[in-house]
Design an enzyme around this catalytic site. Structure first.
Site, short mmCIF file in Angstrom:
data_model
loop_
_atom_site.label_atom_id
_atom_site.label_comp_id
_atom_site.label_asym_id
_atom_site.label_seq_id
_atom_site.Cartn_x
_atom_site.Cartn_y
_atom_site.Cartn_z
N LYS A 115 0.84 -1.20 0.00
CA LYS A 115 0.00 0.00 0.00
C LYS A 115 0.88 1.25 0.00
O LYS A 115 1.81 1.37 0.81
CB LYS A 115 -0.94 -0.01 1.22
CG LYS A 115 -1.97 -1.13 1.11
CD LYS A 115 -2.76 -1.29 2.38
CE LYS A 115 -3.77 -0.18 2.58
NZ LYS A 115 -4.54 -0.39 3.83
O1 G3P Z 1 -8.15 0.16 5.34
C1 G3P Z 1 -8.36 1.50 5.62
C2 G3P Z 1 -8.96 1.70 6.95
O2 G3P Z 1 -8.35 0.92 7.92
C3 G3P Z 1 -8.97 3.12 7.36
O3 G3P Z 1 -10.17 3.37 7.81
O4 G3P Z 1 -11.42 4.98 9.04
O5 G3P Z 1 -11.39 2.59 9.76
O6 G3P Z 1 -9.36 4.02 10.07
P1 G3P Z 1 -10.60 3.78 9.29
#
Ligand code: G3P
Length: 227
Positions: free
Chosen positions: A88
């Site tokens: 990523k």
């Molecule tokens: O994979 C991306 C994700 O982990 C970020 O989203 O908003 O759950 O931290 P969030």
């Protein structure tokens, strides 16, 4: 037709083991926040995740902010972990350059923390295999994340067939449904979302009714006891 890919967004070995056992998952996505939540030595943790996800896709994010360093980190991750990996890379100018280089090197990449179709166009053109829009964060900008992700998916189908939308950062199940119906090719969900997706009070009520009717005739015997 391509099958929707379903990933688990977690670095917690126990949660991953259980989710892979119960749910039809294609792999595991991580990011620096998710990894840091484990608060443990990084390499043993990544190796454990690699082992648990053997035969499935594992996503690991670089933390460098300059493209040459991102590329070095990506190669290092690939060398240390091996297997089916996707690196990523943040959707920034430096990230784009890294994606271009890694794509030439034959390393699979995801452009991550994506908010806009413009970023998605550039990431796909640079050679990213996945582009990850952060759905809840986009919704919080009072934009329609499913529409944005659906536009990316349409654009990729027409111009960049190698690239998939990997929708991430869901808070409610309906966001996932809408993203999939809008045409994204992959979603990643936190372990806590899986029981929310499968659980339904209607199903529970039906099971109670089956149990009541069955036991009124067969008592506590199961089908297996009776045939
Ligand atoms: O994979 C991306 C994700 O982990 C970020 O989203 O908003 O759950 O931290 P969030």
């Amino acid at each position: 037709m391509t099958l929707l890919k379903l990933f688990l967004d977690s670095a917690d070995p126990e949660k991953i083991r259980r989710a892979l056992d119960f749910y039809p998952l294609d792999g595991v996505t991580t990011n620096p926040t998710i990894l840091s939540r484990q608060n443990t030595e990084l390499l043993p943790l990544l190796k454990e995740l690699r082992k648990i996800t053997e035969g499935k896709l594992l996503f690991v994010q670089v933390t460098a902010d300059k493209s040459d360093d991102m590329v070095r980190e990506a190669h290092l991750i690939a060398d240390r972990l091996g297997g089916d990996l996707c690196i990523k890379i943040p959707a920034t100018e430096e990230g784009l350059r890294a994606i271009k280089i890694l794509s030439r090197d034959g390393i699979s990449t995801t452009a991550t923390a994506v908010y806009s179709v413009s970023q998605a166009i550039l990431a796909a053109a640079a050679g990213a295999d996945y582009v990850a829009p952060y759905m809840s964060h986009i919704d919080n900008l009072c934009l329609d994340s499913a529409q944005v992700a659906g536009d990316m998916a349409k654009l990729f189908r027409e111009h960049y067939p190698k690239t998939n939308v990997l929708a991430a950062s869901f808070r409610v199940a309906e966001q996932i449904n809408r993203a999939v119906l809008c045409g994204v090719g992959a979603v990643t969900v936190a372990p806590e979302m899986l029981p929310v997706m499968i659980g339904n009070r209607g199903t529970e009520a039906e099971l109670e009714s089956f149990e009541k009717n069955w036991s009124s005739v067969y008592g506590d015997k199961s089908v297996g006891d009776l045939i």
